[in-house]
Design an enzyme around this catalytic site. Structure first.
Site, PDB file in Angstrom:
ATOM      1  N   LYS A 294       6.379  -1.116   4.322  1.00 34.67           N
ATOM      2  CA  LYS A 294       6.920  -0.300   3.229  1.00 34.67           C
ATOM      3  C   LYS A 294       8.293   0.228   3.658  1.00 34.67           C
ATOM      4  O   LYS A 294       9.259  -0.516   3.615  1.00 34.67           O
ATOM      5  CB  LYS A 294       5.917   0.788   2.852  1.00 34.67           C
ATOM      6  CG  LYS A 294       4.565   0.189   2.428  1.00 34.67           C
ATOM      7  CD  LYS A 294       3.624   1.215   1.883  1.00 34.67           C
ATOM      8  CE  LYS A 294       2.208   0.691   1.736  1.00 34.67           C
ATOM      9  NZ  LYS A 294       2.026  -0.421   0.801  1.00 34.67           N
TER      10      LYS A 294
ATOM     11  N   SER B 252      -1.480   6.806  -2.454  1.00 31.55           N
ATOM     12  CA  SER B 252      -0.566   5.767  -2.919  1.00 31.55           C
ATOM     13  C   SER B 252      -0.405   5.710  -4.434  1.00 31.55           C
ATOM     14  O   SER B 252       0.612   5.234  -4.921  1.00 31.55           O
ATOM     15  CB  SER B 252      -1.005   4.405  -2.389  1.00 31.55           C
ATOM     16  OG  SER B 252      -2.332   4.145  -2.749  1.00 31.55           O
TER      17      SER B 252
ATOM     18  N   HIS C 242       2.328   5.552   3.379  1.00 31.65           N
ATOM     19  CA  HIS C 242       3.427   5.942   2.484  1.00 31.65           C
ATOM     20  C   HIS C 242       4.212   7.142   3.003  1.00 31.65           C
ATOM     21  O   HIS C 242       5.090   7.641   2.308  1.00 31.65           O
ATOM     22  CB  HIS C 242       2.886   6.247   1.081  1.00 31.65           C
ATOM     23  CG  HIS C 242       2.584   5.005   0.317  1.00 31.65           C
ATOM     24  ND1 HIS C 242       3.563   4.250  -0.304  1.00 31.65           N
ATOM     25  CD2 HIS C 242       1.418   4.362   0.104  1.00 31.65           C
ATOM     26  CE1 HIS C 242       3.003   3.209  -0.884  1.00 31.65           C
ATOM     27  NE2 HIS C 242       1.710   3.246  -0.655  1.00 31.65           N
TER      28      HIS C 242
HETATM   29  C1  LIG Z   1      -2.369   4.089   1.873  1.00 30.70           C
HETATM   30  C2  LIG Z   1      -2.176   2.655   2.230  1.00 30.70           C
HETATM   31  N1  LIG Z   1      -2.709   2.186   3.370  1.00 30.70           N
HETATM   32  C3  LIG Z   1      -2.544   0.908   3.752  1.00 30.70           C
HETATM   33  C4  LIG Z   1      -1.828   0.019   2.980  1.00 30.70           C
HETATM   34  C5  LIG Z   1      -1.711  -1.404   3.429  1.00 30.70           C
HETATM   35  O1  LIG Z   1      -0.477  -1.652   4.024  1.00 30.70           O
HETATM   36  P1  LIG Z   1       0.104  -3.126   4.083  1.00 30.70           P
HETATM   37  O2  LIG Z   1       0.784  -3.405   2.808  1.00 30.70           O
HETATM   38  O3  LIG Z   1       1.014  -3.099   5.273  1.00 30.70           O
HETATM   39  O4  LIG Z   1      -1.068  -4.034   4.302  1.00 30.70           O
HETATM   40  C6  LIG Z   1      -1.254   0.443   1.802  1.00 30.70           C
HETATM   41  C7  LIG Z   1      -0.451  -0.515   0.996  1.00 30.70           C
HETATM   42  O5  LIG Z   1      -0.636  -0.780  -0.120  1.00 30.70           O
HETATM   43  C8  LIG Z   1      -1.427   1.794   1.405  1.00 30.70           C
HETATM   44  O6  LIG Z   1      -0.898   2.233   0.257  1.00 30.70           O
END
Ligand SMILES: Cc1ncc(COP(=O)(O)O)c(C=O)c1O
Length: 395
Positions: free
Chosen positions: A243, A184, A212
């Protein structure tokens, strides 16, 4: 009754330390809709900070689905899934997600974060080991911390380091290799074919957080597993609905057994109320859009190539990015935040990110283009990057 604030006075010291590191931030407030050009803190800016990859937060089909669901089912689900909070819409979304991801089953959570925390902690017992990429997302790390399983961290995307950890893990009952599909903060892609091979050779469960990548990579945005042609070889796929899908929530796509286990063991599923109907209905509409409007993903990638190339030809360090997440690496936190603030003053919103989210000397502004940006907007953003970069002596 008066609040005994003095007992919390020590928090001022903690906050001062954050200020001294140049990392203290006021929240930017969005007025209106989350769009390519949006109004934050009363200023209209080219928005390079959202995860709204396909512009679905304001897509008419999703809006309509949400409004109709409110009218038909009300605004809340009223209970956790395991008591009275499972609605037909939840099950419909799960069937759609499983079909989309080409897995036997799927289970939704309130967020991607809780999907990871729930799934990792449900899978692992004290006799097991989890082997995790050093740059995995915080939700995976927190999930691991909740278990009594052993933990091994391998160097970022380093297959020798992963293999060494697997070789040392023969005595554990189960081995689980966990990786983000797309990282991310850097926007690079995990070497999934090699990870899958190592998992097969060492009999380890392969667990991929595709937050992502869903809606971004692979056929119709099916994610990294589809991108690399690895259907049926990855055991657990995590996705987010917050997202590219444009709404809110997360899911685990895996086997039917895994789904049933999570229903009985995943604590955020058991102890927190389920998604409201409008959210679930909008997510279903988003899958329709992914399946019928592939041109959105094409536009996202056209914009990605254009903008990334523009930043690189200005001489910026964009790290190892391969996706619409393109970091512009500045270094220490203070100049990073100043760079982000100056961009903002000139009409470009690209959030500064510093330690502990990234290493101390790898502070960056993270840019994310979307399908909804026009090339004119991106060209304008590049002009601003050029002006601010020259002003600060970065390029
Ligand atoms: C790699 C990754 N996993 C999980 C999440 C968490 O997702 P959510 O925003 O739906 O809680 C994120 C979000 O920031 C992320 O970048």
């Amino acid at each position: 009754m008066a609040v005994a604030t003095h007992r919390l006075d020590y928090l001022s010291d903690v906050l001062d330390e954050i200020r001294q590191q140049g990392l203290y931030r006021d929240l930017r407030v969005l007025q209106g809709e989350q769009e390519a050009v949006a109004s934050f803190d009363g200023r209209e800016v080219i928005n390079l900070s959202s995860n709204n990859y396909l512009g679905l937060t304001t897509h008419p089909k999703l809006r309509r689905a949400a409004v109709e669901a409110v009218e038909k089912f009300g605004v809340g689900s009223g209970a956790v899934r395991t008591i009275a909070g499972t609605m037909a819409l939840h099950e419909e979304l799960e069937e759609r997600l499983a079909a989309f991801k080409h897995t036997e089953a799927a289970l939704t959570f309130q967020s991607g974060f809780t999907a990871n925390v729930g799934a990792i902690s449900a899978l692992l017992a004290p006799e097991d080991v989890v082997i995790s990429d050093e740059l995995n997302h915080a939700s995976l790390i927190d999930g691991m911390r909740l278990t009594k399983a052993a933990r091994k961290i391998y160097k970022h995307k380093d297959m020798d380091s992963l293999e060494a950890a697997l070789r040392e893990s023969g005595d554990f009952r189960h081995r689980i290799v966990a990786t983000d599909g797309v990282f991310s903060m850097d926007g690079d892609i995990a070497p999934l074919p090699q990870i899958v091979e190592l998992c097969e050779r060492y009999d380890a469960v392969c667990y991929v957080d595709d937050a992502h990548a869903s809606g971004v990579l692979g056929q119709n945005g099916r994610g990294t597993v589809s991108h690399f042609g690895l259907d049926g070889r990855v055991d657990v796929q995590i996705g987010t609905l917050s997202k590219a899908i444009g709404v809110m929530g997360g899911y685990v796509a895996s086997t039917r057994n895994m789904r049933n286990l999570l229903i009985h063991r995943a604590r955020p599923f058991l102890f927190s109320t389920s998604q409201p109907p409008a959210v679930t209905a909008a997510c279903i509409a988003a899958i329709d859009v992914l399946e019928t409007e592939p041109e959105l993903i094409e536009r996202l990638w056209d914009n990605t190539r254009y903008f990334k190339q523009g930043l690189e030809s200005l001489g910026y360090d964009t790290g190892t990015s391969e996706t619409p997440i393109t970091p512009v690496i500045i270094g220490e936190a203070k100049p990073t935040m100043e760079f982000s603030d100056r961009l903002f003053e000139r009409g470009v919103f690209a959030q500064g990110i510093g330690y502990p989210t990234v290493a101390r000397d790898r502070g960056r502004v993270r840019t994310i283009v979307t399908a909804a940006h026009t090339q004119d907007q991106l060209a304008r953003a590049l002009e601003v990057f050029e002006a601010v970069g020259r002003e600060m002596g970065i390029i």
